[in-house]
Design an enzyme around this catalytic site. Structure first.
Site, mmCIF file in Angstrom:
data_model
loop_
_atom_site.group_PDB
_atom_site.id
_atom_site.type_symbol
_atom_site.label_atom_id
_atom_site.label_comp_id
_atom_site.label_asym_id
_atom_site.label_seq_id
_atom_site.Cartn_x
_atom_site.Cartn_y
_atom_site.Cartn_z
ATOM 1 N N ASN A 161 0.832 -1.206 0.000
ATOM 2 C CA ASN A 161 0.000 0.000 0.000
ATOM 3 C C ASN A 161 0.867 1.257 0.000
ATOM 4 O OD1 ASN A 161 -2.406 -1.406 0.070
ATOM 5 N ND2 ASN A 161 -2.850 -0.991 2.215
ATOM 6 N N ARG A 167 -11.515 -3.527 -13.834
ATOM 7 C CA ARG A 167 -10.456 -4.470 -13.462
ATOM 8 C C ARG A 167 -11.042 -5.880 -13.519
ATOM 9 N NH1 ARG A 167 -6.516 -1.153 -11.138
ATOM 10 N NH2 ARG A 167 -7.307 0.669 -10.021
ATOM 11 N N ARG A 203 -5.416 2.148 -13.248
ATOM 12 C CA ARG A 203 -4.009 2.195 -12.863
ATOM 13 C C ARG A 203 -3.476 0.849 -12.381
ATOM 14 N NH1 ARG A 203 -1.351 7.005 -11.844
ATOM 15 N NH2 ARG A 203 -3.287 8.039 -11.230
ATOM 16 N N HIS A 219 -15.664 4.296 -14.667
ATOM 17 C CA HIS A 219 -15.461 3.513 -13.447
ATOM 18 C C HIS A 219 -16.736 2.797 -13.006
ATOM 19 C CE1 HIS A 219 -14.710 3.160 -8.952
ATOM 20 N NE2 HIS A 219 -13.602 2.656 -9.434
ATOM 21 N N HIS A 275 -15.504 -2.531 0.523
ATOM 22 C CA HIS A 275 -15.449 -1.869 -0.780
ATOM 23 C C HIS A 275 -16.816 -1.405 -1.281
ATOM 24 C CE1 HIS A 275 -14.527 -1.684 -5.224
ATOM 25 N NE2 HIS A 275 -13.433 -1.121 -4.740
#
Length: 678
Positions: free
Chosen positions: A45, A371, A401, A431, A588
């Site tokens: 992280n 992703r 990213r 997104h 999340h």
């Protein structure tokens, strides 16, 4: 007191989140093997934080513009100084935890030792191993004005060696410490006792520079800036996929933002290293633990024979709302479905796609991918659908990213299968987590729409907490169709009826819903908002939350990561409570709820961040089913009342543990228990 006193700097708030991750590595209630994982996550992280956030700040500090944090008004330079200071504090904490972990591993007959704990006989055996199995693969180099500065790969380990020749002239040697050799080297005389390969190389490094005297030495690791945007590498002769491939190559060569050393070396040598690699001396960080904790995954493998050192095995459960033996489409046409990951399996959604690929009534499948897993069953289903003659439109965001390479490869495979591929929009990252299945029966159109809070990724669906709403609601389907039609012509929808879509309508709708609660509070009625987010940084939303708090609206927020709003400040945020849950699974999911009785409930892909509201295409979906509303609010309340993994943010800007239940509540374990019983 000005409103600005209610705000915390984004970067320092993120470091607080990562400290909560580190706290799990130090938590004695967490099984040992899992504590190793948390320690490694803390390090990775922090690496990414330096690559992206510190990289951005360094570039800002070097520009002529006086760019400041919009909330605390700190300059880029002040933020960097604060980050470096906080990083050094956290390194001390990490070292104490690492030392404790090594002691516990020793009790499990696994030791990581240095040469102070190795006998002469063992040293001789290790030297023989070095000569035969490591030295042949090493490429020692000297830093010299006559030679170009050797390129050091981002986050790779090197030995930095301070040398003197016979004339007393100082030199610096560099030796790569990564290669085909294994990282953990077991002592032949003591099974279960290991030396790290980089320590072995460093110990015998003098053998690589026979004509020099070694004056000092250290393991070294460089972290490079990774904050590069498409515009920085734009070439009008390349298509967007080629541009992204070029960007990935450019990223690995960007300037260093941090240099870590495992040992103290003299100040002159530090200055020389800083000069050679173009980094400020203040960005050199002394680290007392190994610079890369990736070897912990190898140790976890060695501990597998001891199941008590791991979390209790859990596997995502079948949804009680669906019968997997029957048509998923037929069941969704009768009622809305909500899947709660990782407690419930992603398999119903995959089956839905496979069913759609074969259904003769399905005309098209449209989906946004951000992703995806390396070996994706979701991509397989889309390929099958295209090969079966369905129209398949895939908006794949190549700018996700650190997932760019995987997305580029997936886009090629989908394109080869006949899918229509979009790479997102020039001004906005896509997104949103949106999938639309369009069917035609007797010339009548119908939709199955899926809206999620997390990625279409089988792997992360078992590791992250996320929500997936699947509905046959006609208006939601029409709105989703509007979204895809707009994206296909490189636009974003101006107006929708049910879905809230950034960048045009999402933030306005959130503020409008909060205003409705403010109006209730001013009438003396019960007013309430509940939000579950990863991060809160948006100034317009925070200003509205302060206004709501001052009006008497009670606001409960579950914010796992960055929170730039300080709660509990009298006269400003005293009606706001913020809790962060950091546990076995990464929190999340995003939930927005407005009102206490019969609330308006949404699930969303968007955090309350400036980028989500104004620089991305995001989608929030209303939840109409009372059963699903209750399920979502139960998830929220369970997490909000977590006093085992949940910490509360106080008016001093610090997070504290709390005791609010007779028996400590671990929300994730409770929700998994409920899934097993359903």
């Amino acid at each position: 007191m000005p409103d600005s006193a209610c705000y915390k700097n984004r970067e320092l708030s993120w470091l607080q989140f990562n400290e909560r991750v580190l706290d799990e590595a130090g938590n004695k209630k967490v099984p040992l093997a899992e504590r190793l994982t948390f320690a490694h996550i803390y390090q990775t992280n922090l690496d990414e934080f330096y690559m992206v956030r510190v990289g951005t700040l360094v570039m800002q500090s070097e520009s002529e513009e006086d760019e400041r944090d919009s909330k605390t008004h700190m300059t880029s330079k002040e933020q960097i100084e604060s980050i470096l200071k906080e990083t050094k504090r956290l390194e001390k904490k990490k070292y104490a935890i690492y030392t404790e972990l090594l002691a516990m591993l020793k009790e499990c007959n696994i030791e990581i030792v240095n040469f102070k704990l190795v006998t002469e006989e063992e040293t001789a055996a290790l030297e023989e191993y070095f000569d035969e199995h490591i030295a042949p693969f090493l490429s020692p180099m000297l830093l010299s004005k006559q030679q170009p500065v050797p390129f050091l790969t981002n986050q790779q380990l090197y030995s930095a060696v301070l040398l003197s020749n016979k004339k007393g002239k100082a030199k610096i040697g560099i030796v790569p410490c990564s290669g085909v050799f294994k990282r953990l080297i077991e002592l032949p005389t003591r099974p279960g006792v290991f030396v790290l390969a980089e320590e072995l190389i460093l110990h015998f490094v003098a053998k690589l520079f026979p004509k020099y005297t070694v004056r000092g030495k250290s393991i070294m690791r460089i972290t490079r800036n990774a904050d590069i945007e498409v515009g920085d590498v734009y070439d009008e002769e390349l298509d967007f996929r080629n541009i992204m491939e070029h960007l990935i190559k450019q990223r690995i060569k960007m300037a260093p933002v941090r240099l870590e050393l495992s040992r103290e070396i003299d100040q002159e040598a530090q200055k020389e290293l800083a000069k050679y690699f173009g980094i400020k001396n203040s960005h050199i960080v002394k680290v007392d633990t190994p610079l890369d904790l990736g070897f912990f995954s190898d140790i976890r493998t060695k501990l597998r024979a001891m199941p008590t050192l791991f979390y209790k095995k859990r596997t995502p459960r079948p949804s009680s709302m669906l019968d997997m033996r029957k048509s998923i489409i037929a069941q969704i046409e009768k009622k809305d479905i909500l899947l709660s990951y990782p407690y419930e399996s992603i398999k119903p959604f995959i089956k839905l796609l496979n069913e759609a690929a074969e259904d003769e009534n399905v005309v098209s499948i449209k989906i946004t991918l951000y992703r995806v897993a390396d070996k994706s069953e979701i991509v397989d289903a889309l390929v099958d659908a295209a090969e079966n003659g369905k129209e398949v439109v895939v908006v794949i965001e190549l700018r996700a990213r650190f997932d760019e390479e995987n997305n580029i490869e997936m886009s090629k495979r989908l394109e080869d299968a006949g899918c229509t591929i979009l790479y997102g929009l020039e001004e906005y990252k896509v997104h949103s987590k949106l999938c639309l299945i369009t069917r035609s029966i007797n010339d009548s159109v119908s939709f199955i729409t899926q809206i999620g809070t997390g990625n279409y990724n089988e792997k992360t669906s078992a590791l992250y907490t996320d929500l997936s709403l699947i509905t046959a609601d006609k208006q939601i389907g029409l709105d989703a169709d509007k979204v895809f039609k707009a994206l296909l012509i490189e636009e974003t929808p101006e107006k929708t009826t049910s879905l809230l879509v950034a960048p045009k309508t999402l933030q306005k709708s959130i503020l409008k819903n909060i205003d409705a609660q403010i109006a209730l509070a001013k009438e003396g009625k019960d007013a309430y908002c509940a939000f579950k987010l990863n991060s809160l940084t948006s100034v317009p939303i925070m200003e509205k939350l302060i206004e709501a708090s001052r009006s008497g609206v009670k606001i409960d927020m579950l914010i796992r990561g960055i929170c730039c709003l300080i709660p509990g400040i009298k006269g400003y945020t005293e009606n706001i409570t913020v809790v962060s849950v950091v546990g076995r699974f990464l929190e999340h999911s995003r939930i927005y709820a407005f009102g206490r009785e019969n609330p308006n409930v949404y699930i969303s892909s968007a955090d309350f961040m400036t980028r989500n509201m104004t620089k991305r295409v995001e989608v929030a979906a209303p939840v109409y089913s009372e059963v699903l509303k209750q399920k979502i609010m139960h998830i929220f309340e369970t997490c909000f009342n977590d006093d085992e993994k949940g910490k509360q943010l106080h008016p001093d800007g610090m997070y504290y543990s709390r005791e609010i239940n007779k028996k400590p509540l671990n929300s994730q374990e409770k929700l998994y228990d409920e899934a097993y019983k359903a």
